[in-house]
Write a protein that holds these residues in place. Structure first.
Motif, PDB file in Angstrom:
ATOM      1  N   VAL A   1      46.394  43.965  40.480  1.00 15.61           N
ATOM      2  CA  VAL A   1      45.258  44.060  41.393  1.00 15.61           C
ATOM      3  C   VAL A   1      45.350  45.364  42.186  1.00 15.61           C
ATOM      4  O   VAL A   1      46.395  45.682  42.751  1.00 15.61           O
ATOM      5  CB  VAL A   1      45.209  42.866  42.379  1.00 15.61           C
ATOM      6  CG1 VAL A   1      43.986  42.987  43.281  1.00 15.61           C
ATOM      7  CG2 VAL A   1      45.194  41.546  41.626  1.00 15.61           C
ATOM      8  N   ARG A   2      44.244  46.072  42.213  1.00 19.80           N
ATOM      9  CA  ARG A   2      44.134  47.270  43.047  1.00 19.80           C
ATOM     10  C   ARG A   2      43.012  47.028  44.052  1.00 19.80           C
ATOM     11  O   ARG A   2      41.856  46.826  43.673  1.00 19.80           O
ATOM     12  CB  ARG A   2      43.833  48.507  42.208  1.00 19.80           C
ATOM     13  CG  ARG A   2      43.404  49.709  43.057  1.00 19.80           C
ATOM     14  CD  ARG A   2      43.196  50.942  42.235  1.00 19.80           C
ATOM     15  NE  ARG A   2      42.465  51.958  42.991  1.00 19.80           N
ATOM     16  CZ  ARG A   2      42.664  53.260  42.892  1.00 19.80           C
ATOM     17  NH1 ARG A   2      43.584  53.731  42.051  1.00 19.80           N
ATOM     18  NH2 ARG A   2      41.965  54.113  43.596  1.00 19.80           N
ATOM     19  N   ARG A   3      43.364  47.050  45.331  1.00 18.40           N
ATOM     20  CA  ARG A   3      42.383  46.887  46.404  1.00 18.40           C
ATOM     21  C   ARG A   3      42.235  48.210  47.148  1.00 18.40           C
ATOM     22  O   ARG A   3      43.158  48.660  47.808  1.00 18.40           O
ATOM     23  CB  ARG A   3      42.812  45.784  47.379  1.00 18.40           C
ATOM     24  CG  ARG A   3      42.868  44.394  46.775  1.00 18.40           C
ATOM     25  CD  ARG A   3      43.195  43.354  47.838  1.00 18.40           C
ATOM     26  NE  ARG A   3      43.184  42.007  47.284  1.00 18.40           N
ATOM     27  CZ  ARG A   3      44.249  41.399  46.794  1.00 18.40           C
ATOM     28  NH1 ARG A   3      45.429  42.027  46.792  1.00 18.40           N
ATOM     29  NH2 ARG A   3      44.163  40.176  46.303  1.00 18.40           N
ATOM     30  N   THR A   4      41.072  48.809  47.021  1.00 17.29           N
ATOM     31  CA  THR A   4      40.790  50.061  47.721  1.00 17.29           C
ATOM     32  C   THR A   4      40.132  49.747  49.065  1.00 17.29           C
ATOM     33  O   THR A   4      39.159  48.981  49.116  1.00 17.29           O
ATOM     34  CB  THR A   4      39.860  50.956  46.882  1.00 17.29           C
ATOM     35  OG1 THR A   4      40.484  51.224  45.620  1.00 17.29           O
ATOM     36  CG2 THR A   4      39.576  52.269  47.594  1.00 17.29           C
ATOM     37  N   LEU A   5      40.654  50.323  50.125  1.00 15.71           N
ATOM     38  CA  LEU A   5      40.096  50.130  51.461  1.00 15.71           C
ATOM     39  C   LEU A   5      39.212  51.292  51.872  1.00 15.71           C
ATOM     40  O   LEU A   5      38.166  51.099  52.489  1.00 15.71           O
ATOM     41  CB  LEU A   5      41.229  49.947  52.476  1.00 15.71           C
ATOM     42  CG  LEU A   5      42.159  48.742  52.225  1.00 15.71           C
ATOM     43  CD1 LEU A   5      43.264  48.718  53.267  1.00 15.71           C
ATOM     44  CD2 LEU A   5      41.366  47.453  52.223  1.00 15.71           C
ATOM     45  N   LYS A   6      39.624  52.500  51.540  1.00 15.41           N
ATOM     46  CA  LYS A   6      38.865  53.708  51.863  1.00 15.41           C
ATOM     47  C   LYS A   6      38.771  54.553  50.607  1.00 15.41           C
ATOM     48  O   LYS A   6      39.692  54.586  49.798  1.00 15.41           O
ATOM     49  CB  LYS A   6      39.562  54.503  52.984  1.00 15.41           C
ATOM     50  CG  LYS A   6      39.620  53.777  54.315  1.00 15.41           C
ATOM     51  CD  LYS A   6      40.332  54.634  55.363  1.00 15.41           C
ATOM     52  CE  LYS A   6      40.408  53.930  56.700  1.00 15.41           C
ATOM     53  NZ  LYS A   6      41.104  54.749  57.717  1.00 15.41           N
ATOM     54  N   PRO A   7      37.625  55.222  50.371  1.00 17.00           N
ATOM     55  CA  PRO A   7      36.491  55.415  51.290  1.00 17.00           C
ATOM     56  C   PRO A   7      35.542  54.219  51.390  1.00 17.00           C
ATOM     57  O   PRO A   7      34.755  54.142  52.317  1.00 17.00           O
ATOM     58  CB  PRO A   7      35.771  56.613  50.671  1.00 17.00           C
ATOM     59  CG  PRO A   7      36.086  56.513  49.210  1.00 17.00           C
ATOM     60  CD  PRO A   7      37.467  55.967  49.129  1.00 17.00           C
TER      61      PRO A   7
ATOM     62  N   SER B   1      45.874  49.001  48.554  1.00 21.68           N
ATOM     63  CA  SER B   1      47.094  48.284  48.197  1.00 21.68           C
ATOM     64  C   SER B   1      47.090  47.925  46.722  1.00 21.68           C
ATOM     65  O   SER B   1      46.039  47.855  46.075  1.00 21.68           O
ATOM     66  CB  SER B   1      47.239  47.017  49.041  1.00 21.68           C
ATOM     67  OG  SER B   1      46.196  46.097  48.745  1.00 21.68           O
ATOM     68  N   LEU B   2      48.278  47.704  46.198  1.00 24.88           N
ATOM     69  CA  LEU B   2      48.479  47.293  44.823  1.00 24.88           C
ATOM     70  C   LEU B   2      49.274  45.995  44.816  1.00 24.88           C
ATOM     71  O   LEU B   2      50.134  45.783  45.681  1.00 24.88           O
ATOM     72  CB  LEU B   2      49.253  48.356  44.034  1.00 24.88           C
ATOM     73  CG  LEU B   2      48.683  49.775  44.023  1.00 24.88           C
ATOM     74  CD1 LEU B   2      49.673  50.719  43.341  1.00 24.88           C
ATOM     75  CD2 LEU B   2      47.338  49.818  43.318  1.00 24.88           C
ATOM     76  N   ALA B   3      49.003  45.120  43.861  1.00 27.54           N
ATOM     77  CA  ALA B   3      49.763  43.878  43.718  1.00 27.54           C
ATOM     78  C   ALA B   3      49.975  43.608  42.239  1.00 27.54           C
ATOM     79  O   ALA B   3      49.089  43.853  41.409  1.00 27.54           O
ATOM     80  CB  ALA B   3      49.029  42.713  44.380  1.00 27.54           C
ATOM     81  N   PHE B   4      51.149  43.107  41.921  1.00 26.61           N
ATOM     82  CA  PHE B   4      51.488  42.816  40.531  1.00 26.61           C
ATOM     83  C   PHE B   4      52.180  41.463  40.456  1.00 26.61           C
ATOM     84  O   PHE B   4      52.987  41.112  41.324  1.00 26.61           O
ATOM     85  CB  PHE B   4      52.412  43.896  39.971  1.00 26.61           C
ATOM     86  CG  PHE B   4      53.064  43.503  38.674  1.00 26.61           C
ATOM     87  CD1 PHE B   4      52.341  43.516  37.496  1.00 26.61           C
ATOM     88  CD2 PHE B   4      54.390  43.110  38.631  1.00 26.61           C
ATOM     89  CE1 PHE B   4      52.926  43.136  36.299  1.00 26.61           C
ATOM     90  CE2 PHE B   4      54.990  42.739  37.440  1.00 26.61           C
ATOM     91  CZ  PHE B   4      54.257  42.751  36.274  1.00 26.61           C
ATOM     92  N   GLU B   5      51.826  40.684  39.427  1.00 26.85           N
ATOM     93  CA  GLU B   5      52.483  39.411  39.190  1.00 26.85           C
ATOM     94  C   GLU B   5      52.658  39.237  37.691  1.00 26.85           C
ATOM     95  O   GLU B   5      51.683  39.281  36.928  1.00 26.85           O
ATOM     96  CB  GLU B   5      51.642  38.265  39.762  1.00 26.85           C
ATOM     97  CG  GLU B   5      52.329  36.912  39.700  1.00 26.85           C
ATOM     98  CD  GLU B   5      51.517  35.826  40.401  1.00 26.85           C
ATOM     99  OE1 GLU B   5      52.092  34.782  40.720  1.00 26.85           O
ATOM    100  OE2 GLU B   5      50.299  36.041  40.612  1.00 26.85           O
ATOM    101  N   ALA B   6      53.907  39.097  37.258  1.00 25.95           N
ATOM    102  CA  ALA B   6      54.190  38.966  35.831  1.00 25.95           C
ATOM    103  C   ALA B   6      53.553  37.690  35.275  1.00 25.95           C
ATOM    104  O   ALA B   6      53.410  36.704  35.989  1.00 25.95           O
ATOM    105  CB  ALA B   6      55.703  38.935  35.627  1.00 25.95           C
TER     106      ALA B   6
END
Length: 210
Positions: A80-86, A70-75
């Motif tokens: 934020v980049r959250r990698t779940l796999k691998p 998932s990706l999240a952005f806040e001005a």
């Protein structure tokens, strides 16, 4: 007396001219989108979340390397980049500070100390925030398409960034990013497809810090 053919009364010609104008209007292409207009449109969204699916095509490896998360952005500058796999991994960038979390451990460092990350981080973060000045500081930026379907082609201006990334092609629809494609100097490339979460879900969940 020689009589000529009649062209019809104005009342009869009117509907035909109106129909011709309407058909011509539908054939006109959408107005081209320049960089300032694209930045203004993207800058209207102050936060957002999305899911990503990334394929990395590496020379000498037959099948692409796949990552999801998932990706999240806040001005104005939090990404934020959250990698779940691998494997689980979180990269959070806020201002000039980068925090990498993996396997229960975290370490922080300055973005300036990681030139290999600047092109990736600033291309996405500046695009999401509508920060055209930052994009122009690091890249030659070319836009194409319209607001309904646009593409932003970024080419690094600095040699140290060009040594890491050859081009970055970001595509989207209005205020949403749809894909990010990166071409590396050695021939490797990556393609990330992005699926924005619904605005209602993103608003209720918020952008939570790890």
């Amino acid at each position: 007396m020689i009589s000529g053919s009649k062209t019809g009364s104005p009342e009869r010609r009117g509907p035909r001219w109106l129909l011709a104008l309407l058909l011509a209007a539908t054939a006109w292409p959408a107005l081209a989108l320049d960089l300032p207009s694209l930045m203004t449109m993207l800058g209207q969204r102050r936060s957002g979340e999305a899911l990503f699916h990334e394929q990395r095509f590496v020379q000498g490896i037959d099948t692409p390397l796949v990552s999801t998360g998932s990706l999240a952005f806040e001005a104005p500058d939090r990404f934020v980049r959250r990698t779940l796999k691998p494997r689980p991994e979180t990269i959070e960038v806020e201002g000039n500070k980068v925090t990498l979390s993996r396997a229960g451990r975290s370490r922080s460092f300055s973005l300036d100390a990681a030139p290999e990350m600047i092109a990736v981080v600033e291309s996405v973060r500046a695009t999401l925030s509508g920060d055209g000045a930052t994009l122009r500081r690091h890249f030659n930026a070319e836009t194409s398409g319209s607001a309904e379907r646009w593409t932003l082609l970024l080419t690094p201006l600095e040699s140290r960034l060009g040594a890491q990334v050859k081009t970055i092609r970001i595509s989207g629809r209005r205020g949403d990013l749809a894909s990010i494609e990166m071409e590396l100097p050695g021939g490797d490339r990556s393609l990330m497809t992005i699926e924005p979460l619904r605005a209602a879900a993103a608003a209720s969940a918020g952008v939570s810090k790890p």
